[in-house]
Design a protein around this motif. Sequence first.
Motif, short mmCIF file in Angstrom:
data_model
loop_
_atom_site.label_atom_id
_atom_site.label_comp_id
_atom_site.label_asym_id
_atom_site.label_seq_id
_atom_site.Cartn_x
_atom_site.Cartn_y
_atom_site.Cartn_z
N LEU A 160 0.83 -1.20 0.00
CA LEU A 160 0.00 0.00 0.00
C LEU A 160 0.87 1.26 0.00
O LEU A 160 0.60 2.22 -0.73
N ILE A 161 1.92 1.26 0.82
CA ILE A 161 2.80 2.42 0.90
C ILE A 161 3.58 2.61 -0.40
O ILE A 161 3.67 3.72 -0.93
N TRP A 162 4.13 1.53 -0.93
CA TRP A 162 4.86 1.65 -2.19
C TRP A 162 3.92 1.95 -3.35
O TRP A 162 4.31 2.61 -4.32
N GLY A 163 2.69 1.47 -3.28
CA GLY A 163 1.72 1.78 -4.33
C GLY A 163 1.33 3.23 -4.37
O GLY A 163 0.90 3.74 -5.41
N ALA A 164 1.49 3.95 -3.23
CA ALA A 164 1.20 5.38 -3.22
C ALA A 164 2.12 6.13 -4.18
O ALA A 164 1.73 7.14 -4.77
N GLN A 165 3.35 5.64 -4.36
CA GLN A 165 4.26 6.29 -5.31
C GLN A 165 3.70 6.25 -6.72
O GLN A 165 3.70 7.26 -7.43
N ALA A 166 3.21 5.08 -7.14
CA ALA A 166 2.68 4.95 -8.50
C ALA A 166 1.44 5.81 -8.69
O ALA A 166 1.29 6.50 -9.71
N THR A 208 4.11 4.27 -17.52
CA THR A 208 4.46 5.44 -18.33
C THR A 208 3.41 5.70 -19.40
O THR A 208 2.95 6.84 -19.59
N ASN A 209 3.01 4.65 -20.11
CA ASN A 209 1.99 4.82 -21.14
C ASN A 209 0.64 5.21 -20.55
O ASN A 209 -0.13 5.96 -21.17
N ALA A 210 0.35 4.71 -19.35
CA ALA A 210 -0.90 5.09 -18.68
C ALA A 210 -0.89 6.58 -18.36
O ALA A 210 -1.90 7.27 -18.53
N MET A 211 0.24 7.10 -17.89
CA MET A 211 0.32 8.53 -17.59
C MET A 211 0.17 9.38 -18.85
O MET A 211 -0.50 10.42 -18.83
N PHE A 253 -6.31 -1.64 -12.72
CA PHE A 253 -7.30 -2.69 -12.46
C PHE A 253 -7.55 -3.51 -13.72
O PHE A 253 -7.76 -4.74 -13.65
N LEU A 254 -7.53 -2.85 -14.87
CA LEU A 254 -7.76 -3.53 -16.14
C LEU A 254 -6.48 -4.14 -16.73
O LEU A 254 -6.52 -4.73 -17.81
N GLY A 255 -5.35 -3.96 -16.04
CA GLY A 255 -4.10 -4.51 -16.54
C GLY A 255 -3.38 -3.62 -17.53
O GLY A 255 -2.46 -4.08 -18.21
N LEU A 256 -3.76 -2.33 -17.62
CA LEU A 256 -3.16 -1.42 -18.58
C LEU A 256 -2.23 -0.40 -17.92
O LEU A 256 -1.65 0.43 -18.61
N GLY A 257 -2.07 -0.47 -16.60
CA GLY A 257 -1.23 0.47 -15.88
C GLY A 257 0.02 -0.19 -15.34
O GLY A 257 0.74 -0.89 -16.05
N GLN A 258 0.28 0.05 -14.05
CA GLN A 258 1.44 -0.55 -13.39
C GLN A 258 1.36 -2.06 -13.47
O GLN A 258 0.35 -2.67 -13.14
N GLN A 259 2.46 -2.69 -13.91
CA GLN A 259 2.45 -4.13 -14.12
C GLN A 259 3.04 -4.87 -12.91
O GLN A 259 4.00 -4.40 -12.29
N TRP A 293 -2.31 0.52 -6.37
CA TRP A 293 -3.60 0.35 -5.72
C TRP A 293 -4.62 -0.29 -6.65
O TRP A 293 -5.43 -1.12 -6.22
N GLY A 294 -4.59 0.06 -7.92
CA GLY A 294 -5.53 -0.53 -8.87
C GLY A 294 -5.28 -2.02 -9.08
O GLY A 294 -6.22 -2.82 -9.10
N SER A 295 -4.01 -2.41 -9.23
CA SER A 295 -3.71 -3.83 -9.41
C SER A 295 -3.98 -4.62 -8.14
O SER A 295 -4.36 -5.80 -8.21
#
Length: 299
Positions: free
Chosen positions: A94-100, A162-165, A239-245, A251-253
């Motif tokens: 959760l803490i590391w996911g705040a960075q993304a 990166t592509n999500a941003m 959540f859809l698999g298009l962001g952070q892998q 948080w979404g994943s």
Amino acid sequence: MAQPATPITIDAESAADPVLSARPENRVWKKFRHHRSAMLGGVLVVFFCAIALLAPLLPIPDPAATDWGAVRKGPSAAHWFGTDELGRDVLSRLIWGAQASLLAGVVSVAIALGLGVPLGIIAGYFGGWTDAIISRCTEALLAAPFLILAIALAAFLGPSLTNAMIAIGISATPIFIRLTRGQVLSVAAEDYVESARAIGLSTPRILRRYIFPNVLPPVLVQATLTVATAIIAEASLSFLGLGQQPPAPSWGSMLNMAKNFLNQAPWMALWPGIAIFMVVLGFNLLGDGLRDALDPREH
């Protein structure tokens, strides 16, 4: 005794109101400080930014470290927020996911500002065929819902943070083009801008000294509110698999994996959901406070 030539008058309203009696440069801060919900939003934003920046220094487990003996364990002294389906510590992720999430929100809005504000200024100040082309392109992008456009662009560019941003930034650009254009049209019609043109000031100087400073406050308010929207969009894309892998935390994943274990391990979805809710609430309250503090009609 002789009376002064010019009587001294005191504005009772200004003397009684600490905001109105303050110097102009302090009015915004004083009004913002007395806005309780805005201060609450600022505290929430600062808190999440702090834990995101201090994540490498905090005494927490590796967010990618698995423990097959602690799969889907509930909150305990060893794991305050429990563990996930691979035995990873939920609090650490959760803490590391705040960075993304925060990085996606800030960078996406920076992209939208970098593209939208110059185009809006050009369209509003110069008008003519330039305004027509930019406005028609903006309307075409606004015809598609924000999240649908972001999903389409992210799918086209490929799944990564990166592509999500980039996708979120491009999707948010029309909002800033339309807002900036409207503000420029209003400011450009003021007498002081006409006077600047009459005395022969160059166009870049007029834009720099008179147009941009008066356009900036509403743009900053919109940027603060858009950060919250961008964070939700990044969580949706992850959540859809298009962001952070995976295995990088997001948080979404985390919500994507938790949906399969809602009955067995509800804490896996509870904490990421609360985190998204709190950070979005913080940015929205902060944006509302800035809007009230920067509104000249309230001074």
